[in-house]
Each structure stands twice: as C-alpha cells, then as structure tokens.
Write a protein that holds these residues in place. Structure first.
Motif, PDB file in Angstrom:
ATOM      1  N   PRO A  14      -0.916  81.474  49.814  1.00  0.00           N
ATOM      2  CA  PRO A  14      -0.806  81.537  48.361  1.00  0.00           C
ATOM      3  C   PRO A  14      -0.326  82.899  47.868  1.00  0.00           C
ATOM      4  O   PRO A  14       0.412  82.984  46.888  1.00  0.00           O
ATOM      5  N   ARG A  15      -0.701  83.936  48.556  1.00  0.00           N
ATOM      6  CA  ARG A  15      -0.299  85.285  48.142  1.00  0.00           C
ATOM      7  C   ARG A  15       1.219  85.466  48.199  1.00  0.00           C
ATOM      8  O   ARG A  15       1.831  86.033  47.305  1.00  0.00           O
ATOM      9  N   LYS A  16       1.838  84.945  49.253  1.00  0.00           N
ATOM     10  CA  LYS A  16       3.293  85.059  49.387  1.00  0.00           C
ATOM     11  C   LYS A  16       4.011  84.190  48.361  1.00  0.00           C
ATOM     12  O   LYS A  16       5.048  84.568  47.835  1.00  0.00           O
ATOM     13  N   MET A  17       3.456  83.016  48.063  1.00  0.00           N
ATOM     14  CA  MET A  17       4.090  82.138  47.088  1.00  0.00           C
ATOM     15  C   MET A  17       3.941  82.694  45.671  1.00  0.00           C
ATOM     16  O   MET A  17       4.816  82.501  44.835  1.00  0.00           O
ATOM     17  N   ARG A  18       2.834  83.385  45.398  1.00  0.00           N
ATOM     18  CA  ARG A  18       2.648  83.972  44.064  1.00  0.00           C
ATOM     19  C   ARG A  18       3.689  85.045  43.773  1.00  0.00           C
ATOM     20  O   ARG A  18       4.065  85.248  42.618  1.00  0.00           O
ATOM     21  N   LEU A  19       4.168  85.736  44.804  1.00  0.00           N
ATOM     22  CA  LEU A  19       5.229  86.722  44.601  1.00  0.00           C
ATOM     23  C   LEU A  19       6.490  86.053  44.065  1.00  0.00           C
ATOM     24  O   LEU A  19       7.163  86.592  43.175  1.00  0.00           O
ATOM     25  N   LEU A  20       6.821  84.878  44.582  1.00  0.00           N
ATOM     26  CA  LEU A  20       7.976  84.131  44.081  1.00  0.00           C
ATOM     27  C   LEU A  20       7.701  83.558  42.692  1.00  0.00           C
ATOM     28  O   LEU A  20       8.580  83.543  41.834  1.00  0.00           O
ATOM     29  N   ALA A  21       6.484  83.075  42.480  1.00  0.00           N
ATOM     30  CA  ALA A  21       6.142  82.483  41.186  1.00  0.00           C
ATOM     31  C   ALA A  21       6.224  83.534  40.078  1.00  0.00           C
ATOM     32  O   ALA A  21       6.651  83.231  38.961  1.00  0.00           O
ATOM     33  N   LYS A  27      10.667  82.407  32.503  1.00  0.00           N
ATOM     34  CA  LYS A  27      12.133  82.482  32.439  1.00  0.00           C
ATOM     35  C   LYS A  27      12.730  81.135  32.036  1.00  0.00           C
ATOM     36  O   LYS A  27      12.096  80.095  32.157  1.00  0.00           O
ATOM     37  N   ARG A  28      13.966  81.158  31.550  1.00  0.00           N
ATOM     38  CA  ARG A  28      14.702  79.922  31.302  1.00  0.00           C
ATOM     39  C   ARG A  28      14.939  79.222  32.639  1.00  0.00           C
ATOM     40  O   ARG A  28      15.059  79.861  33.680  1.00  0.00           O
ATOM     41  N   VAL A  29      15.039  77.911  32.608  1.00  0.00           N
ATOM     42  CA  VAL A  29      15.139  77.128  33.835  1.00  0.00           C
ATOM     43  C   VAL A  29      16.416  77.465  34.605  1.00  0.00           C
ATOM     44  O   VAL A  29      16.375  77.655  35.819  1.00  0.00           O
ATOM     45  N   ASP A  30      17.550  77.571  33.904  1.00  0.00           N
ATOM     46  CA  ASP A  30      18.792  77.867  34.613  1.00  0.00           C
ATOM     47  C   ASP A  30      18.760  79.258  35.248  1.00  0.00           C
ATOM     48  O   ASP A  30      19.245  79.459  36.361  1.00  0.00           O
ATOM     49  N   HIS A  31      18.133  80.209  34.569  1.00  0.00           N
ATOM     50  CA  HIS A  31      18.005  81.565  35.121  1.00  0.00           C
ATOM     51  C   HIS A  31      17.059  81.556  36.330  1.00  0.00           C
ATOM     52  O   HIS A  31      17.329  82.210  37.347  1.00  0.00           O
ATOM     53  N   ALA A  32      15.963  80.797  36.231  1.00  0.00           N
ATOM     54  CA  ALA A  32      15.001  80.703  37.337  1.00  0.00           C
ATOM     55  C   ALA A  32      15.642  80.058  38.570  1.00  0.00           C
ATOM     56  O   ALA A  32      15.410  80.506  39.702  1.00  0.00           O
ATOM     57  N   LEU A  33      16.455  79.029  38.354  1.00  0.00           N
ATOM     58  CA  LEU A  33      17.125  78.375  39.488  1.00  0.00           C
ATOM     59  C   LEU A  33      18.097  79.330  40.171  1.00  0.00           C
ATOM     60  O   LEU A  33      18.207  79.337  41.402  1.00  0.00           O
ATOM     61  N   ASN A  34      18.800  80.153  39.390  1.00  0.00           N
ATOM     62  CA  ASN A  34      19.702  81.142  39.986  1.00  0.00           C
ATOM     63  C   ASN A  34      18.935  82.181  40.791  1.00  0.00           C
ATOM     64  O   ASN A  34      19.375  82.600  41.864  1.00  0.00           O
ATOM     65  N   ILE A  35      17.789  82.615  40.289  1.00  0.00           N
ATOM     66  CA  ILE A  35      16.963  83.593  41.008  1.00  0.00           C
ATOM     67  C   ILE A  35      16.501  83.007  42.340  1.00  0.00           C
ATOM     68  O   ILE A  35      16.585  83.653  43.391  1.00  0.00           O
ATOM     69  N   LEU A  36      16.007  81.766  42.295  1.00  0.00           N
ATOM     70  CA  LEU A  36      15.473  81.156  43.516  1.00  0.00           C
ATOM     71  C   LEU A  36      16.562  80.821  44.523  1.00  0.00           C
ATOM     72  O   LEU A  36      16.319  80.799  45.727  1.00  0.00           O
ATOM     73  N   LYS A  37      17.765  80.563  44.051  1.00  0.00           N
ATOM     74  CA  LYS A  37      18.868  80.205  44.953  1.00  0.00           C
ATOM     75  C   LYS A  37      19.254  81.376  45.849  1.00  0.00           C
ATOM     76  O   LYS A  37      19.611  81.190  47.013  1.00  0.00           O
ATOM     77  N   VAL A  38      19.173  82.598  45.339  1.00  0.00           N
ATOM     78  CA  VAL A  38      19.600  83.759  46.118  1.00  0.00           C
ATOM     79  C   VAL A  38      18.447  84.432  46.868  1.00  0.00           C
ATOM     80  O   VAL A  38      18.677  85.359  47.633  1.00  0.00           O
ATOM     81  N   GLN A  39      17.215  83.977  46.665  1.00  0.00           N
ATOM     82  CA  GLN A  39      16.075  84.555  47.372  1.00  0.00           C
ATOM     83  C   GLN A  39      16.087  84.128  48.835  1.00  0.00           C
ATOM     84  O   GLN A  39      16.374  82.980  49.156  1.00  0.00           O
ATOM     85  N   LEU A  72      15.142  74.810  27.893  1.00  0.00           N
ATOM     86  CA  LEU A  72      13.985  74.643  28.780  1.00  0.00           C
ATOM     87  C   LEU A  72      13.599  75.966  29.420  1.00  0.00           C
ATOM     88  O   LEU A  72      14.455  76.738  29.844  1.00  0.00           O
ATOM     89  N   TYR A  73      12.288  76.213  29.498  1.00  0.00           N
ATOM     90  CA  TYR A  73      11.791  77.405  30.166  1.00  0.00           C
ATOM     91  C   TYR A  73      10.533  77.051  30.941  1.00  0.00           C
ATOM     92  O   TYR A  73       9.921  76.005  30.703  1.00  0.00           O
ATOM     93  N   ILE A  74      10.160  77.900  31.870  1.00  0.00           N
ATOM     94  CA  ILE A  74       8.972  77.665  32.681  1.00  0.00           C
ATOM     95  C   ILE A  74       7.776  78.176  31.897  1.00  0.00           C
ATOM     96  O   ILE A  74       7.583  79.385  31.751  1.00  0.00           O
ATOM     97  N   LYS A  75       6.992  77.248  31.391  1.00  0.00           N
ATOM     98  CA  LYS A  75       5.858  77.592  30.537  1.00  0.00           C
ATOM     99  C   LYS A  75       4.718  78.183  31.369  1.00  0.00           C
ATOM    100  O   LYS A  75       4.222  79.259  31.075  1.00  0.00           O
ATOM    101  N   THR A  76       4.302  77.461  32.393  1.00  0.00           N
ATOM    102  CA  THR A  76       3.269  77.972  33.291  1.00  0.00           C
ATOM    103  C   THR A  76       3.624  77.602  34.720  1.00  0.00           C
ATOM    104  O   THR A  76       4.227  76.565  34.975  1.00  0.00           O
ATOM    105  N   ILE A  77       3.223  78.469  35.620  1.00  0.00           N
ATOM    106  CA  ILE A  77       3.329  78.178  37.049  1.00  0.00           C
ATOM    107  C   ILE A  77       2.070  78.736  37.689  1.00  0.00           C
ATOM    108  O   ILE A  77       1.711  79.882  37.464  1.00  0.00           O
ATOM    109  N   GLN A  78       1.385  77.885  38.437  1.00  0.00           N
ATOM    110  CA  GLN A  78       0.103  78.255  39.004  1.00  0.00           C
ATOM    111  C   GLN A  78       0.116  77.960  40.498  1.00  0.00           C
ATOM    112  O   GLN A  78       0.505  76.873  40.912  1.00  0.00           O
ATOM    113  N   VAL A  79      -0.315  78.927  41.290  1.00  0.00           N
ATOM    114  CA  VAL A  79      -0.368  78.771  42.744  1.00  0.00           C
ATOM    115  C   VAL A  79      -1.829  78.884  43.170  1.00  0.00           C
ATOM    116  O   VAL A  79      -2.469  79.917  42.951  1.00  0.00           O
TER     117      VAL A  79
END
Length: 131
Positions: A14-21, A27-39, A72-79
């Motif tokens: 969970p600690r490693k996944m929280r760093l990504l979360a 963030k806006r959904v399209d911006h978040a998808l771009n961030i995750l694509k290059v990680q 659309l934006y990511i309202k909450t993300i919980q790990v």
C-alpha cells in the motif's frame, strides 16, 4: 454526478501504491492518465486501467455528457491494505525469517466539475430564496 471504481488485491504494498495515488489525486482525468502513462513504477499500469474504468462507469451513468466537456477530475482516491501472504525464508543456523507479501485495495471516485458548480449554485439559490 460521481462514479466509483474499485480494484482489490493488487500485489503491491500500500505504501508504494500511495505514492502513485498522490500524484493523481485532485487532477483532471486526462492529465492523470498522461501522468500514469509515462510512470515506470509497477502499479502505474493498474492505476491507469482503474482510472479508465471509473471514466467508463461515469459515462454509463451519464450518457448525455462527454467527459472532455464535463471536466472530469479525480475526486478521491484511497489506498487500503489488502490481504497479506506470509511466507518463510530459510535463514542461517536452522532459523527462518517471515516474509510478508503485501497487497492493497484501491477505491477511486471521479466527478465532473460542471455538475459540482451547478449543485453549488442550486444550494445558493435555495438559501437566498429562503431568506
């Protein structure tokens, strides 16, 4: 209107996944998808699929709106921590060390900024008409 997507028993701590979360929270959904694509981190591809699933769930609830137009934006993300597999690793002198293989559960909520602004305006109008 918000939509929820859940992913359970991801084989990463969970600690490693929280760093990504933390990178995509708020963030806006399209911006978040771009961030995750290059990680290059391990859980980025699972989180990418989860965000896309949440957007698909939102589209199913709101067939008249397009995600790009509704903001659309990511309202909450919980790990949260998931199940833990306990294994034994042989150690010197006949001992054994316990290895804990952790997993996590992710809950993601997306919402549209346009709908939030409309709801806030309705609440303000109701409070003004009550006075």
């Amino acid at each position: 209107m918000e939509a929820v997507a859940k992913l359970k028993n991801v084989p990463s701590s969970p600690r490693k996944m929280r760093l990504l979360a933390d990178l995509v929270r708020g963030k806006r959904v399209d911006h978040a998808l771009n961030i995750l694509k290059v990680q290059s981190r391990y859980g980025a591809d699972q989180l990418y699929k989860l965000v896309r699933s949440a957007v698909a769930n939102w589209e199913e609830k709101n067939p008249e709106g397009r995600p790009e137009e509704m903001g659309l934006y990511i309202k909450t993300i919980q790990v949260d921590g998931g199940r833990m597999l306990k294994r034994l690793q042989p150690a010197p002198q006949g001992r054994a060390h316990r290895i804990r293989k952790r997993s996590n559960h992710i809950t993601l909520v997306v919402d549209s900024k346009v709908a939030v602004e409309v709801e806030e305006a309705d609440v303000n109008n109701e409070s003004e008409s009550a006075n």
